[in-house]
Write a protein that holds these residues in place. Structure first.
Motif, PDB file in Angstrom:
ATOM      1  N   PHE A 168       5.712  -1.679 -15.479  1.00  0.00           N
ATOM      2  CA  PHE A 168       4.572  -0.804 -15.220  1.00  0.00           C
ATOM      3  C   PHE A 168       4.709   0.574 -15.836  1.00  0.00           C
ATOM      4  CE2 PHE A 168       5.221  -3.835 -11.783  1.00  0.00           C
ATOM      5  CZ  PHE A 168       4.025  -4.521 -11.845  1.00  0.00           C
ATOM      6  N   GLN A 208      -8.776  -1.561   2.853  1.00  0.00           N
ATOM      7  CA  GLN A 208      -9.601  -2.610   2.265  1.00  0.00           C
ATOM      8  C   GLN A 208     -10.171  -3.539   3.331  1.00  0.00           C
ATOM      9  OE1 GLN A 208      -8.882  -4.463  -1.377  1.00  0.00           O
ATOM     10  NE2 GLN A 208      -7.005  -3.347  -1.794  1.00  0.00           N
ATOM     11  N   HIS A 210      -9.130  -3.533  -7.927  1.00  0.00           N
ATOM     12  CA  HIS A 210      -9.828  -2.548  -7.102  1.00  0.00           C
ATOM     13  C   HIS A 210     -10.503  -1.503  -7.972  1.00  0.00           C
ATOM     14  CE1 HIS A 210      -5.461  -2.220  -7.414  1.00  0.00           C
ATOM     15  NE2 HIS A 210      -5.668  -1.014  -7.833  1.00  0.00           N
ATOM     16  N   LEU A 255      -0.874 -10.373   1.929  1.00  0.00           N
ATOM     17  CA  LEU A 255      -2.181  -9.754   1.695  1.00  0.00           C
ATOM     18  C   LEU A 255      -2.109  -8.705   0.590  1.00  0.00           C
ATOM     19  CD1 LEU A 255      -4.313  -8.864   4.850  1.00  0.00           C
ATOM     20  CD2 LEU A 255      -4.962 -10.172   2.859  1.00  0.00           C
ATOM     21  N   GLU A 256      -1.051  -7.929   0.597  1.00  0.00           N
ATOM     22  CA  GLU A 256      -0.866  -6.909  -0.440  1.00  0.00           C
ATOM     23  C   GLU A 256      -0.837  -7.547  -1.810  1.00  0.00           C
ATOM     24  OE1 GLU A 256       1.874  -3.520   1.567  1.00  0.00           O
ATOM     25  OE2 GLU A 256       2.485  -4.180  -0.412  1.00  0.00           O
ATOM     26  N   ASN A 257      -0.120  -8.658  -1.877  1.00  0.00           N
ATOM     27  CA  ASN A 257       0.007  -9.404  -3.110  1.00  0.00           C
ATOM     28  C   ASN A 257      -1.368  -9.829  -3.613  1.00  0.00           C
ATOM     29  OD1 ASN A 257       0.849 -12.327  -4.452  1.00  0.00           O
ATOM     30  ND2 ASN A 257       2.286 -10.674  -4.790  1.00  0.00           N
ATOM     31  N   VAL A 275       5.530  -8.686  -8.569  1.00  0.00           N
ATOM     32  CA  VAL A 275       4.521  -8.032  -7.736  1.00  0.00           C
ATOM     33  C   VAL A 275       4.900  -8.152  -6.265  1.00  0.00           C
ATOM     34  CG1 VAL A 275       2.101  -7.993  -7.074  1.00  0.00           C
ATOM     35  CG2 VAL A 275       2.738  -8.505  -9.433  1.00  0.00           C
ATOM     36  N   TYR A 276       5.400  -9.331  -5.906  1.00  0.00           N
ATOM     37  CA  TYR A 276       5.807  -9.548  -4.529  1.00  0.00           C
ATOM     38  C   TYR A 276       6.930  -8.574  -4.137  1.00  0.00           C
ATOM     39  CZ  TYR A 276       6.804 -12.106  -0.242  1.00  0.00           C
ATOM     40  OH  TYR A 276       6.957 -12.444   1.070  1.00  0.00           O
ATOM     41  N   SER A 300       6.133  -4.930  -3.095  1.00  0.00           N
ATOM     42  CA  SER A 300       5.819  -4.696  -1.687  1.00  0.00           C
ATOM     43  C   SER A 300       7.078  -4.442  -0.875  1.00  0.00           C
ATOM     44  CB  SER A 300       5.082  -5.897  -1.097  1.00  0.00           C
ATOM     45  OG  SER A 300       3.790  -6.009  -1.626  1.00  0.00           O
ATOM     46  N   ILE A 301       8.127  -5.188  -1.218  1.00  0.00           N
ATOM     47  CA  ILE A 301       9.390  -4.999  -0.498  1.00  0.00           C
ATOM     48  C   ILE A 301       9.977  -3.626  -0.817  1.00  0.00           C
ATOM     49  CG2 ILE A 301      11.734  -5.878  -0.180  1.00  0.00           C
ATOM     50  CD1 ILE A 301      10.642  -8.648  -0.921  1.00  0.00           C
ATOM     51  N   ILE A 359       2.627  -8.530   3.433  1.00  0.00           N
ATOM     52  CA  ILE A 359       2.989  -8.575   2.016  1.00  0.00           C
ATOM     53  C   ILE A 359       2.129  -9.602   1.286  1.00  0.00           C
ATOM     54  CG2 ILE A 359       4.781  -9.256   0.370  1.00  0.00           C
ATOM     55  CD1 ILE A 359       6.799  -7.796   1.898  1.00  0.00           C
ATOM     56  N   ASP A 410      -0.793   2.586  -5.564  1.00  0.00           N
ATOM     57  CA  ASP A 410      -1.908   2.601  -6.520  1.00  0.00           C
ATOM     58  C   ASP A 410      -2.058   1.225  -7.157  1.00  0.00           C
ATOM     59  OD1 ASP A 410      -2.524   5.195  -6.055  1.00  0.00           O
ATOM     60  OD2 ASP A 410      -1.730   5.984  -7.936  1.00  0.00           O
ATOM     61  N   LEU A 411      -0.925   0.708  -7.546  1.00  0.00           N
ATOM     62  CA  LEU A 411      -0.893  -0.553  -8.265  1.00  0.00           C
ATOM     63  C   LEU A 411      -1.365  -1.720  -7.408  1.00  0.00           C
ATOM     64  CD1 LEU A 411       0.722  -0.610 -11.149  1.00  0.00           C
ATOM     65  CD2 LEU A 411       1.798  -2.493  -9.956  1.00  0.00           C
ATOM     66  N   LEU A 412      -0.915  -1.738  -6.165  1.00  0.00           N
ATOM     67  CA  LEU A 412      -1.261  -2.842  -5.273  1.00  0.00           C
ATOM     68  C   LEU A 412      -2.658  -2.667  -4.681  1.00  0.00           C
ATOM     69  CD1 LEU A 412       2.098  -3.310  -3.303  1.00  0.00           C
ATOM     70  CD2 LEU A 412       1.257  -4.632  -5.241  1.00  0.00           C
ATOM     71  N   GLY A 413      -3.184  -1.456  -4.822  1.00  0.00           N
ATOM     72  CA  GLY A 413      -4.510  -1.218  -4.276  1.00  0.00           C
ATOM     73  C   GLY A 413      -4.500  -0.980  -2.783  1.00  0.00           C
ATOM     74  N   THR A 414      -3.397  -0.447  -2.280  1.00  0.00           N
ATOM     75  CA  THR A 414      -3.316  -0.207  -0.837  1.00  0.00           C
ATOM     76  C   THR A 414      -3.449   1.265  -0.493  1.00  0.00           C
ATOM     77  OG1 THR A 414      -0.913  -0.238  -1.084  1.00  0.00           O
ATOM     78  CG2 THR A 414      -1.961  -2.243  -0.289  1.00  0.00           C
ATOM     79  N   PHE A 442      -5.046  -2.808   5.495  1.00  0.00           N
ATOM     80  CA  PHE A 442      -6.098  -3.822   5.508  1.00  0.00           C
ATOM     81  C   PHE A 442      -6.819  -3.808   6.841  1.00  0.00           C
ATOM     82  CE2 PHE A 442      -2.767  -5.209   2.635  1.00  0.00           C
ATOM     83  CZ  PHE A 442      -3.495  -5.337   1.461  1.00  0.00           C
ATOM     84  N   ARG A 488       4.582 -13.033 -10.945  1.00  0.00           N
ATOM     85  CA  ARG A 488       4.100 -12.948  -9.561  1.00  0.00           C
ATOM     86  C   ARG A 488       5.204 -12.448  -8.635  1.00  0.00           C
ATOM     87  NH1 ARG A 488      -0.723 -16.406  -7.530  1.00  0.00           N
ATOM     88  NH2 ARG A 488      -0.476 -16.009  -5.321  1.00  0.00           N
ATOM     89  N   SER A 528      -4.137  -8.443  -2.882  1.00  0.00           N
ATOM     90  CA  SER A 528      -4.849  -7.222  -3.241  1.00  0.00           C
ATOM     91  C   SER A 528      -4.608  -6.848  -4.701  1.00  0.00           C
ATOM     92  CB  SER A 528      -4.386  -6.098  -2.320  1.00  0.00           C
ATOM     93  OG  SER A 528      -4.892  -4.862  -2.746  1.00  0.00           O
ATOM     94  N   TYR A 529      -3.400  -7.039  -5.161  1.00  0.00           N
ATOM     95  CA  TYR A 529      -3.074  -6.737  -6.554  1.00  0.00           C
ATOM     96  C   TYR A 529      -3.894  -7.598  -7.505  1.00  0.00           C
ATOM     97  CZ  TYR A 529      -0.550  -6.750 -10.968  1.00  0.00           C
ATOM     98  OH  TYR A 529      -0.229  -6.689 -12.292  1.00  0.00           O
ATOM     99  N   PHE A 530      -3.968  -8.888  -7.205  1.00  0.00           N
ATOM    100  CA  PHE A 530      -4.650  -9.800  -8.113  1.00  0.00           C
ATOM    101  C   PHE A 530      -6.171  -9.674  -8.036  1.00  0.00           C
ATOM    102  CE2 PHE A 530      -0.435 -11.698  -7.747  1.00  0.00           C
ATOM    103  CZ  PHE A 530      -0.143 -11.854  -9.091  1.00  0.00           C
ATOM    104  N   LYS A 532      -1.955  -7.596 -16.772  1.00  0.00           N
ATOM    105  CA  LYS A 532      -1.734  -8.149 -15.440  1.00  0.00           C
ATOM    106  C   LYS A 532      -1.141  -9.549 -15.459  1.00  0.00           C
ATOM    107  CE  LYS A 532      -4.247  -5.923 -11.793  1.00  0.00           C
ATOM    108  NZ  LYS A 532      -5.352  -5.898 -10.842  1.00  0.00           N
ATOM    109  N   GLU A 555      -0.908  -1.679   7.256  1.00  0.00           N
ATOM    110  CA  GLU A 555      -0.565  -1.786   5.846  1.00  0.00           C
ATOM    111  C   GLU A 555      -1.765  -1.615   4.928  1.00  0.00           C
ATOM    112  OE1 GLU A 555       2.551  -2.009   5.172  1.00  0.00           O
ATOM    113  OE2 GLU A 555       3.437  -2.731   7.034  1.00  0.00           O
TER     114      GLU A 555
END
Lengths: 215, 215
Positions: free
Chosen positions: B63, B92, A215, A206-208, B19-20, B23-24, A204, B84-88, B117, B16, A210-212, B11, B115
DNA sequence: AAATGTGAAGTTGTTCACAGCT
DNA sequence: AGCTGTGAACAACTTCACATTT
């Protein structure tokens, strides 16, 4: 027995973030001490810790008055008070449950010992000893977990089990007397009020990022 | 060139913590999807994620509007929008610098790959290959760091070097194009505004727990 | 009827400004 | 004069209550 509300500041009234920053201050103070610096101003210490000076002063006054006006804080005294408060003056025993990839990784990590914590034993459903020279702790079967925790008065546990097992394992640990968890399993643990859970999820984190990063 | 302030949410305006939590939510939704659940209410999803339902709704509306009143949210659609939002959505590339105890530990940890990465390479002052079967990434010398990052368009780095070296290494990485750090070194990194640093300190996490556990 | 989306109220944490020691 | 300790102002985040939509 409901807790009586009082005007006095108690543990629960202190922001979690304040306690967290205490650890950061402590590390900065340690560096100052190593460089032979005896006294520090809130301005200087705050700078080193990456916060503003009123923040630092407010954080400290939750616990009392430690500074001398016109002079600053005594480095050694502050270190002492923080470690007393955090309970890192004496080595504390910790157990680790779940010896998978991450569990093994943490067992071989020497960073905890330096900060006053000692992973005394690990537990896993498969109690096979890790064939890695850097892992020195014994790995026991899950069935021995309760007895070990009770006998050694262990209060803290690092949870690295798969998410499906996390709740059950934590139930056992709580019954055995554990009141603090560092939980690496991606699960929301249900625990009694008096038990603290610190969730840590590296993916999580890392995902966080990734957002900032975008991409 | 100062950024123009606008009424539209950008953004920087999104907490913050929101955004965290995304992920959850994503992880909870994944579980629902695996169980064949197509639609979920804010009440149910919030429960699974360990937050209150208005929190979840507010988080999502930063969002856009994704729910259907009277019905709830479409599980698959929500997962899509979050990734999409988190770029996952796409894998990466990430580099890891500092192959000490913790660095090795993280290299052998398979949790990141799942996940989205990919730790593509590791770097250390001593470019010795790790003699551990679980570590598959190549370990290069520090001198190759810049070129590698530039050529592979790496944007994220995991820093596990000793605190004395952290600032210098991060300077190099920033110049090479890295804009996000997961920093395990106990140091406050000085970076340009457009660069994000996520500090992770496992020892502090344990210390924090220690405070709440008492002694 | 059920559940979202959201302005407003409430809570928590941060910063300021300055009074009060040393 | 310098620097801490702190009430008051401020900002950020969370929760509530309910209007709105399906």
């Amino acid at each position: 027995m409901p807790a009586k509300k009082s005007a006095k500041i108690e543990k629960a009234d202190i922001p979690r973030k304040t306690v967290y920053r205490l650890s950061i201050y402590s590390r900065c103070l340690q560096r100052l001490l190593e460089n032979g610096i005896k006294t520090v101003s809130s301005e200087a210490l705050a700078g080193a810790a990456g916060v503003k000076s009123p923040q630092l002063r407010k954080d400290l006054t939750y616990f009392g008055q430690f500074g001398t006006r016109g002079l600053g804080y005594d480095v050694e005294q502050l270190i002492k008070m923080i470690s007393d408060l955090l309970g890192t003056t004496h080595l504390q025993p910790v157990v680790l449950v779940g010896v998978g990839n991450l569990g093994r990784a943490l067992l071989s990590y020497r960073g905890f010992a330096k900060e006053g914590f000692d992973i005394v034993a690990a537990f896993d459903v498969r109690a096979v000893q890790v064939e890695d020279m850097r892992v020195t702790q014994p790995v026991y079967s899950m069935t021995e977990l309760r007895q070990f925790v009770e006998q050694n008065l262990v209060r803290m546990a690092i949870l690295c089990v798969p998410p499906e097992e996390a709740q059950e394992v934590s139930n056992d640990l709580v019954e055995a007397g554990v009141t603090g968890f560092m939980n690496f399993a991606p699960t929301v643990l249900q625990v009694p009020d008096e038990v603290t859970v610190n969730n840590v999820n590296l993916a999580i984190e890392l995902e966080n990022l990734s957002y900032f990063v975008g991409h």
